[in-house]
Design a protein around this motif. Structure first.
Motif, short mmCIF file in Angstrom:
data_model
loop_
_atom_site.label_atom_id
_atom_site.label_comp_id
_atom_site.label_asym_id
_atom_site.label_seq_id
_atom_site.Cartn_x
_atom_site.Cartn_y
_atom_site.Cartn_z
N VAL A 89 0.84 -1.19 0.00
CA VAL A 89 0.00 0.00 0.00
C VAL A 89 0.88 1.24 0.00
N ARG A 90 0.39 2.29 -0.62
CA ARG A 90 1.11 3.57 -0.60
C ARG A 90 1.16 4.11 0.82
N THR A 91 2.27 4.73 1.17
CA THR A 91 2.37 5.29 2.52
C THR A 91 1.33 6.39 2.74
N LYS A 92 0.94 7.09 1.68
CA LYS A 92 -0.02 8.19 1.80
C LYS A 92 -1.47 7.71 1.89
N ASN A 93 -1.72 6.43 1.69
CA ASN A 93 -3.09 5.91 1.73
C ASN A 93 -3.44 5.54 3.18
N LEU A 94 -3.71 6.56 3.97
CA LEU A 94 -3.93 6.38 5.40
C LEU A 94 -5.20 5.59 5.70
N ILE A 95 -6.22 5.76 4.90
CA ILE A 95 -7.48 5.02 5.12
C ILE A 95 -7.22 3.52 4.99
N ALA A 96 -6.54 3.13 3.93
CA ALA A 96 -6.24 1.70 3.73
C ALA A 96 -5.32 1.18 4.82
N ARG A 97 -4.32 1.95 5.18
CA ARG A 97 -3.39 1.52 6.23
C ARG A 97 -4.12 1.28 7.55
N CYS A 98 -5.04 2.17 7.89
CA CYS A 98 -5.82 2.00 9.12
C CYS A 98 -6.66 0.73 9.05
N LEU A 99 -7.24 0.45 7.90
CA LEU A 99 -8.03 -0.77 7.72
C LEU A 99 -7.16 -2.00 7.96
N TYR A 100 -5.99 -2.05 7.34
CA TYR A 100 -5.13 -3.23 7.48
C TYR A 100 -4.64 -3.39 8.92
N GLU A 101 -4.29 -2.30 9.54
CA GLU A 101 -3.81 -2.37 10.92
C GLU A 101 -4.93 -2.78 11.87
N LYS A 102 -6.16 -2.41 11.57
CA LYS A 102 -7.31 -2.84 12.37
C LYS A 102 -7.42 -4.37 12.38
#
Length: 144
Positions: free
Chosen positions: A105-118
Protein backbone atom coordinates in the motif's frame (compact mmCIF):
# COMPACT_ATOMS: atom_id res chain seq x y z
CA UNK A 1 -29.54 -7.45 0.57
CA UNK A 2 -25.76 -7.83 0.80
CA UNK A 3 -23.72 -10.75 -0.50
CA UNK A 4 -20.16 -11.58 -1.49
CA UNK A 5 -19.66 -13.78 -4.54
CA UNK A 6 -16.59 -15.48 -5.97
CA UNK A 7 -16.04 -13.92 -9.39
CA UNK A 8 -15.45 -15.75 -12.63
CA UNK A 9 -14.89 -14.60 -16.21
CA UNK A 10 -18.60 -13.73 -16.48
CA UNK A 11 -18.01 -10.98 -13.89
CA UNK A 12 -15.24 -9.28 -15.88
CA UNK A 13 -17.36 -6.30 -16.90
CA UNK A 14 -18.69 -5.73 -13.37
CA UNK A 15 -15.13 -5.39 -12.04
CA UNK A 16 -14.11 -3.16 -14.94
CA UNK A 17 -17.18 -0.98 -14.36
CA UNK A 18 -16.30 -0.52 -10.67
CA UNK A 19 -12.83 0.64 -11.75
CA UNK A 20 -14.23 2.94 -14.44
CA UNK A 21 -16.75 4.62 -12.14
CA UNK A 22 -14.01 5.03 -9.51
CA UNK A 23 -11.59 6.52 -12.06
CA UNK A 24 -9.01 3.90 -11.10
CA UNK A 25 -7.45 1.32 -13.38
CA UNK A 26 -6.05 -1.09 -10.81
CA UNK A 27 -5.95 -4.02 -13.21
CA UNK A 28 -6.14 -3.96 -17.00
CA UNK A 29 -8.82 -5.88 -18.87
CA UNK A 30 -6.18 -8.27 -20.22
CA UNK A 31 -4.68 -8.96 -16.78
CA UNK A 32 -8.13 -9.30 -15.23
CA UNK A 33 -9.10 -11.89 -17.86
CA UNK A 34 -5.93 -13.81 -17.07
CA UNK A 35 -6.57 -13.58 -13.30
CA UNK A 36 -10.20 -14.70 -13.56
CA UNK A 37 -9.09 -17.77 -15.52
CA UNK A 38 -6.23 -18.62 -13.14
CA UNK A 39 -6.52 -21.24 -10.40
CA UNK A 40 -4.21 -19.05 -8.30
CA UNK A 41 -6.34 -15.90 -8.34
CA UNK A 42 -9.61 -15.23 -6.57
CA UNK A 43 -11.70 -12.11 -6.92
CA UNK A 44 -14.66 -11.58 -4.63
CA UNK A 45 -17.39 -9.09 -5.51
CA UNK A 46 -19.57 -7.31 -2.95
CA UNK A 47 -23.18 -6.86 -4.01
CA UNK A 48 -25.96 -4.74 -2.58
CA UNK A 49 -29.34 -5.59 -4.08
CA UNK A 50 -27.58 -7.42 -6.93
CA UNK A 51 -25.49 -4.35 -7.82
CA UNK A 52 -21.71 -4.86 -7.78
CA UNK A 53 -20.34 -2.11 -5.53
CA UNK A 54 -16.85 -3.37 -4.66
CA UNK A 55 -14.31 -6.11 -5.09
CA UNK A 56 -11.14 -7.58 -3.68
CA UNK A 57 -8.58 -9.32 -5.88
CA UNK A 58 -6.15 -11.92 -4.56
CA UNK A 59 -3.49 -14.31 -5.72
CA UNK A 60 -2.29 -17.30 -3.76
CA UNK A 61 0.36 -19.95 -4.08
CA UNK A 62 0.74 -22.71 -1.51
CA UNK A 63 0.13 -21.16 1.89
CA UNK A 64 0.58 -17.47 1.03
CA UNK A 65 -2.01 -15.08 -0.34
CA UNK A 66 -1.36 -11.65 -1.84
CA UNK A 67 -4.05 -9.03 -1.85
CA UNK A 68 -3.78 -7.36 -5.23
CA UNK A 69 -6.51 -4.75 -4.93
CA UNK A 70 -9.54 -3.60 -3.00
CA UNK A 71 -11.94 -1.10 -4.50
CA UNK A 72 -15.37 0.16 -3.45
CA UNK A 73 -17.49 2.55 -5.50
CA UNK A 74 -17.22 6.09 -4.13
CA UNK A 75 -20.92 6.36 -3.21
CA UNK A 76 -20.66 3.14 -1.15
CA UNK A 77 -17.48 3.99 0.75
CA UNK A 78 -17.56 4.39 4.55
CA UNK A 79 -20.11 1.58 4.84
CA UNK A 80 -17.67 -1.14 6.03
CA UNK A 81 -17.68 -2.86 2.61
CA UNK A 82 -13.87 -3.00 2.38
CA UNK A 83 -13.83 -4.44 5.92
CA UNK A 84 -16.35 -7.12 4.95
CA UNK A 85 -14.35 -8.01 1.84
CA UNK A 86 -11.14 -8.23 3.87
CA UNK A 87 -12.85 -10.39 6.52
CA UNK A 88 -14.15 -12.65 3.76
CA UNK A 89 -10.62 -13.16 2.42
CA UNK A 90 -9.22 -13.82 5.90
CA UNK A 91 -11.93 -16.45 6.47
CA UNK A 92 -11.19 -17.95 3.05
CA UNK A 93 -7.54 -18.23 4.09
CA UNK A 94 -8.45 -19.95 7.36
CA UNK A 95 -10.73 -22.43 5.57
CA UNK A 96 -8.04 -23.20 2.97
CA UNK A 97 -5.07 -23.41 5.36
CA UNK A 98 -3.40 -20.34 3.92
CA UNK A 99 -0.93 -19.19 6.58
CA UNK A 100 -0.10 -15.61 5.62
CA UNK A 101 -1.51 -12.69 3.70
CA UNK A 102 0.71 -10.04 2.12
CA UNK A 103 -0.18 -6.71 0.56
CA UNK A 104 1.41 -3.48 -0.52
CA UNK A 105 0.00 0.00 0.00
CA UNK A 106 1.11 3.57 -0.60
CA UNK A 107 2.37 5.29 2.52
CA UNK A 108 -0.02 8.19 1.80
CA UNK A 109 -3.09 5.91 1.73
CA UNK A 110 -3.93 6.38 5.40
CA UNK A 111 -7.48 5.02 5.12
CA UNK A 112 -6.24 1.70 3.73
CA UNK A 113 -3.39 1.52 6.23
CA UNK A 114 -5.82 2.00 9.12
CA UNK A 115 -8.03 -0.77 7.72
CA UNK A 116 -5.13 -3.23 7.48
CA UNK A 117 -3.81 -2.37 10.92
CA UNK A 118 -7.31 -2.84 12.37
CA UNK A 119 -7.07 -6.46 11.17
CA UNK A 120 -3.59 -6.89 12.69
CA UNK A 121 -1.56 -6.62 9.52
CA UNK A 122 2.01 -5.64 10.46
CA UNK A 123 4.39 -3.49 8.42
CA UNK A 124 7.34 -5.64 7.42
CA UNK A 125 9.12 -3.64 4.72
CA UNK A 126 9.30 -0.25 3.00
CA UNK A 127 9.94 0.02 -0.74
CA UNK A 128 11.35 3.49 -1.08
CA UNK A 129 10.27 5.51 -4.13
CA UNK A 130 8.21 2.55 -5.37
CA UNK A 131 5.55 4.91 -6.69
CA UNK A 132 6.00 8.26 -8.27
CA UNK A 133 6.15 10.60 -5.23
CA UNK A 134 5.52 7.87 -2.65
CA UNK A 135 6.93 4.81 -0.93
CA UNK A 136 5.18 1.46 -0.64
CA UNK A 137 4.63 -0.35 2.63
CA UNK A 138 4.50 -4.14 2.68
CA UNK A 139 2.11 -5.56 5.25
CA UNK A 140 1.79 -9.14 6.47
CA UNK A 141 -0.91 -10.95 8.40
CA UNK A 142 -0.04 -14.30 9.95
CA UNK A 143 -3.08 -16.56 10.22
CA UNK A 144 -3.22 -19.04 13.08
Amino acid sequence: MEKIKLANIDNLNEILKIQEISNLNLVSKQNLEFDLNSIHCKYFIFYINDIAVGFIGTSHVYDTMDILSILVLPEYQNKKIASKLLEHVINFCKENKIKEVLLEVRTKNLIARCLYEKYNFKKIYIRENYYKNDDALIYKLTIN
